[in-house]
Write a protein that holds these residues in place. Structure first.
Motif, PDB file in Angstrom:
ATOM      1  N   MET A   1     -20.712  11.886 -40.279  1.00 14.07           N
ATOM      2  CA  MET A   1     -19.574  12.550 -40.932  1.00 14.07           C
ATOM      3  C   MET A   1     -19.824  12.605 -42.426  1.00 14.07           C
ATOM      4  O   MET A   1     -20.693  11.910 -42.953  1.00 14.07           O
ATOM      5  N   ASP A   2     -19.054  13.471 -43.045  1.00 14.75           N
ATOM      6  CA  ASP A   2     -19.239  13.654 -44.484  1.00 14.75           C
ATOM      7  C   ASP A   2     -17.876  13.683 -45.165  1.00 14.75           C
ATOM      8  O   ASP A   2     -17.444  12.716 -45.774  1.00 14.75           O
ATOM      9  N   CYS A   3     -17.143  14.804 -44.990  1.00 13.67           N
ATOM     10  CA  CYS A   3     -15.909  14.972 -45.769  1.00 13.67           C
ATOM     11  C   CYS A   3     -14.738  14.141 -45.242  1.00 13.67           C
ATOM     12  O   CYS A   3     -13.857  13.773 -45.994  1.00 13.67           O
ATOM     13  N   ARG A   4     -14.685  13.888 -43.949  1.00 13.22           N
ATOM     14  CA  ARG A   4     -13.545  13.235 -43.269  1.00 13.22           C
ATOM     15  C   ARG A   4     -12.259  14.045 -43.379  1.00 13.22           C
ATOM     16  O   ARG A   4     -11.176  13.527 -43.121  1.00 13.22           O
ATOM     17  N   ASP A   5     -12.372  15.297 -43.771  1.00 13.71           N
ATOM     18  CA  ASP A   5     -11.171  16.115 -44.016  1.00 13.71           C
ATOM     19  C   ASP A   5     -11.125  17.389 -43.187  1.00 13.71           C
ATOM     20  O   ASP A   5     -10.317  18.265 -43.459  1.00 13.71           O
ATOM     21  N   GLY A   6     -12.012  17.534 -42.216  1.00 14.47           N
ATOM     22  CA  GLY A   6     -12.003  18.764 -41.415  1.00 14.47           C
ATOM     23  C   GLY A   6     -12.555  19.959 -42.160  1.00 14.47           C
ATOM     24  O   GLY A   6     -12.204  21.099 -41.846  1.00 14.47           O
ATOM     25  N   VAL A   7     -13.420  19.716 -43.124  1.00 13.51           N
ATOM     26  CA  VAL A   7     -13.909  20.803 -43.976  1.00 13.51           C
ATOM     27  C   VAL A   7     -15.384  21.126 -43.737  1.00 13.51           C
ATOM     28  O   VAL A   7     -15.791  22.286 -43.777  1.00 13.51           O
ATOM     29  N   CYS A   8     -16.199  20.103 -43.460  1.00 13.46           N
ATOM     30  CA  CYS A   8     -17.651  20.331 -43.470  1.00 13.46           C
ATOM     31  C   CYS A   8     -18.256  20.585 -42.081  1.00 13.46           C
ATOM     32  O   CYS A   8     -19.298  21.199 -41.963  1.00 13.46           O
ATOM     33  N   GLY A   9     -17.650  20.082 -41.035  1.00 14.39           N
ATOM     34  CA  GLY A   9     -18.173  20.274 -39.682  1.00 14.39           C
ATOM     35  C   GLY A   9     -19.231  19.261 -39.271  1.00 14.39           C
ATOM     36  O   GLY A   9     -19.751  19.318 -38.148  1.00 14.39           O
ATOM     37  N   THR A  10     -19.558  18.311 -40.131  1.00 13.43           N
ATOM     38  CA  THR A  10     -20.625  17.347 -39.822  1.00 13.43           C
ATOM     39  C   THR A  10     -20.297  16.489 -38.591  1.00 13.43           C
ATOM     40  O   THR A  10     -21.203  16.095 -37.855  1.00 13.43           O
ATOM     41  N   CYS A  11     -19.039  16.226 -38.368  1.00 13.72           N
ATOM     42  CA  CYS A  11     -18.651  15.294 -37.293  1.00 13.72           C
ATOM     43  C   CYS A  11     -18.418  16.008 -35.962  1.00 13.72           C
ATOM     44  O   CYS A  11     -17.843  15.424 -35.046  1.00 13.72           O
ATOM     45  N   LYS A  12     -18.847  17.270 -35.862  1.00 13.02           N
ATOM     46  CA  LYS A  12     -18.544  18.054 -34.652  1.00 13.02           C
ATOM     47  C   LYS A  12     -19.219  17.459 -33.425  1.00 13.02           C
ATOM     48  O   LYS A  12     -20.419  17.186 -33.426  1.00 13.02           O
ATOM     49  N   CYS A  13     -18.436  17.246 -32.392  1.00 13.52           N
ATOM     50  CA  CYS A  13     -18.933  16.720 -31.114  1.00 13.52           C
ATOM     51  C   CYS A  13     -18.352  17.590 -30.005  1.00 13.52           C
ATOM     52  O   CYS A  13     -17.691  18.590 -30.283  1.00 13.52           O
ATOM     53  N   PHE A  14     -18.586  17.199 -28.762  1.00 13.07           N
ATOM     54  CA  PHE A  14     -18.069  17.973 -27.633  1.00 13.07           C
ATOM     55  C   PHE A  14     -17.244  17.053 -26.744  1.00 13.07           C
ATOM     56  O   PHE A  14     -17.728  16.007 -26.300  1.00 13.07           O
ATOM     57  N   ALA A  15     -15.996  17.428 -26.523  1.00 13.08           N
ATOM     58  CA  ALA A  15     -15.118  16.611 -25.670  1.00 13.08           C
ATOM     59  C   ALA A  15     -15.282  17.051 -24.224  1.00 13.08           C
ATOM     60  O   ALA A  15     -14.906  18.169 -23.869  1.00 13.08           O
ATOM     61  N   GLU A  16     -15.860  16.175 -23.410  1.00 15.83           N
ATOM     62  CA  GLU A  16     -16.085  16.528 -22.008  1.00 15.83           C
ATOM     63  C   GLU A  16     -14.851  16.278 -21.167  1.00 15.83           C
ATOM     64  O   GLU A  16     -14.718  16.820 -20.079  1.00 15.83           O
ATOM     65  N   LYS A  17     -13.990  15.410 -21.665  1.00 14.02           N
ATOM     66  CA  LYS A  17     -12.858  15.032 -20.825  1.00 14.02           C
ATOM     67  C   LYS A  17     -11.767  14.440 -21.695  1.00 14.02           C
ATOM     68  O   LYS A  17     -12.064  13.779 -22.701  1.00 14.02           O
ATOM     69  N   GLY A  18     -10.527  14.641 -21.294  1.00 13.63           N
ATOM     70  CA  GLY A  18      -9.419  13.974 -21.957  1.00 13.63           C
ATOM     71  C   GLY A  18      -8.541  14.921 -22.753  1.00 13.63           C
ATOM     72  O   GLY A  18      -8.899  16.066 -23.045  1.00 13.63           O
ATOM     73  N   ALA A  19      -7.339  14.410 -23.079  1.00 18.52           N
ATOM     74  CA  ALA A  19      -6.379  15.169 -23.885  1.00 18.52           C
ATOM     75  C   ALA A  19      -6.412  14.617 -25.303  1.00 18.52           C
ATOM     76  O   ALA A  19      -6.577  13.415 -25.504  1.00 18.52           O
ATOM     77  N   TYR A  20      -6.243  15.497 -26.272  1.00 23.13           N
ATOM     78  CA  TYR A  20      -6.305  15.066 -27.678  1.00 23.13           C
ATOM     79  C   TYR A  20      -5.645  16.118 -28.551  1.00 23.13           C
ATOM     80  O   TYR A  20      -5.434  17.265 -28.127  1.00 23.13           O
ATOM     81  N   GLU A  21      -5.329  15.704 -29.746  1.00 18.11           N
ATOM     82  CA  GLU A  21      -4.850  16.649 -30.755  1.00 18.11           C
ATOM     83  C   GLU A  21      -5.848  16.690 -31.890  1.00 18.11           C
ATOM     84  O   GLU A  21      -6.520  15.688 -32.161  1.00 18.11           O
ATOM     85  N   LEU A  22      -5.935  17.842 -32.527  1.00 14.05           N
ATOM     86  CA  LEU A  22      -6.776  17.960 -33.711  1.00 14.05           C
ATOM     87  C   LEU A  22      -5.865  18.217 -34.896  1.00 14.05           C
ATOM     88  O   LEU A  22      -5.003  19.110 -34.841  1.00 14.05           O
TER      89      LEU A  22
END
Ligand code: FES
Length: 340
Positions: free
Chosen positions: A39-60
């Protein structure tokens, strides 16, 4: 406070299960548990932390389109610095465990018992120092007591339990087989390292076709244990293929689990020509286009490499490709060599 389990699957097959509080973002929970998701920005700005959710409910929470597009979100991508789980989740991380400053967990275990299930298979039961989270279908490296060696085995037991079990093929002269046959005793200490592996049950959203060769039955036992807990709205057909009738192990348990899950059909197949059985030959002699449900099915296979290749060719002959084909090439001699 509600806490959710989030299984982080790294690209090298290592899985770590972290606990995430209901108001905690996944990268923060991971960091708290000494795992550094990139991760980099921790603010939803850079995209560095992008992963793929295979399962489960979540909010962004907040994020910019430059960091992740709407299409990506619709596909299941997540920015883990903005991800608040609303249920247990499985998240695929596009980095190795080492790159995230983590490694498979080592858990102390104690032998509870060894069951001689047949000439060709042992059952090993192990008490764990603490419950081990894993995804049904995954494996661990099991240390061979009295040696520095370990071998990889799929769990045949339910995730998260204090007791783990395994089906182990009897390889005469093999180090684990020799230990189990000659020295193993209740109370022996051993270490399990893991969990690992990309062969695990994804969300069940369509009919399932499961193909087990020999002790490749183990992960399907774990999957059924899981489905007993979680339930399933879709039918499961399990083909269980071995050489001789004596090699069909854990049948009572298979039948009991199939009954407990409901909507599970178990089909046994014997390869040896001299055997008297309703279904002879290989799975490819019995799997039909109907089993593939016009392609609307997920196929899971755990068996020797030739079985994987033959089944793949069989789909081609039937002219039907399943929506997903997950397989684990189970090769005992290779496992011995690889792990030695
Ligand atoms: Fe930059 Fe998550 S760390 S978007």
């Amino acid at each position: 406070m509600t806490t959710y389990s989030v299984a982080l699957n790294f690209e090298d097959g290592v899985t770590r299960v972290i606990q995430c509080d209901e108001d905690e973002k996944v990268t923060d929970a991971a960091f708290r548990q000494k795992i550094n998701i990139p991760m980099d920005c921790r603010d939803g700005v850079c995209g560095t932390c992008k992963c793929f959710a295979e399962k489960g409910a979540y909010e962004l929470e907040f994020y910019l389109d430059e960091a992740m597009t709407e299409e990506e979100e619709a596909e299941g991508y997540v920015l883990t610095c903005q991800m608040l789980p609303q249920s247990d989740c499985v998240v695929r991380v596009p980095a190795s465990a080492a790159a995230c400053k983590t490694a498979p967990e080592a858990i102390a275990g104690e032998v509870l018992g060894v069951d001689r299930l047949s000439d060709t298979a042992f059952g090993l039961r192990v008490a764990l120092a603490k419950p081990l989270g894993f995804l049904p279908g995954q494996y661990v490296n099991v240390g061979i007591p009295g040696t520095e060696l370990h071998r990889a085995y799929s769990f045949s037991s339910a995730p998260g339990a204090r007791e783990a079990s395994f089906l182990i093929r009897n390889l005469p002269g093999g180090r684990m087989s020799t230990y189990l046959a000659e020295r193993a005793a209740p109370g022996d200490a051993l270490t399990l390292t893991g969990p690992m592996g990309a062969f695990y049950l994804r969300p069940v959203e369509r009919p399932q076709l499961w193909l087990a060769g020999g002790t490749g039955l183990a992960p399907f036992l774990s999957m059924m244990e899981y489905l007993v807990e979680q339930g399933s709205d879709h039918p499961v057909t399990l083909y269980y293929a071995v050489t001789r009738a004596a090699d069909l192990v854990e049948l009572e348990r298979v039948t009991a689990l199939a009954g407990a899950v409901g909507n599970v059909t178990v089909v046994t197949i014997l390869a040896a020509p001299e055997e008297d059985h309703a279904r002879k030959g290989f799975v490819t002699d019995h799997v039909t286009a109907e089993d593939l449900n016009g392609g609307d099915c997920d196929v899971y296979l755990c068996g020797p490499p030739p079985m994987v290749d033959a089944v793949r060719a069989h789909f081609g002959k039937l002219g039907v490709q399943p929506a997903a084909f997950h397989f684990e090439k189970f090769n005992p001699t290779e496992t011995e060599a690889k792990a030695a």
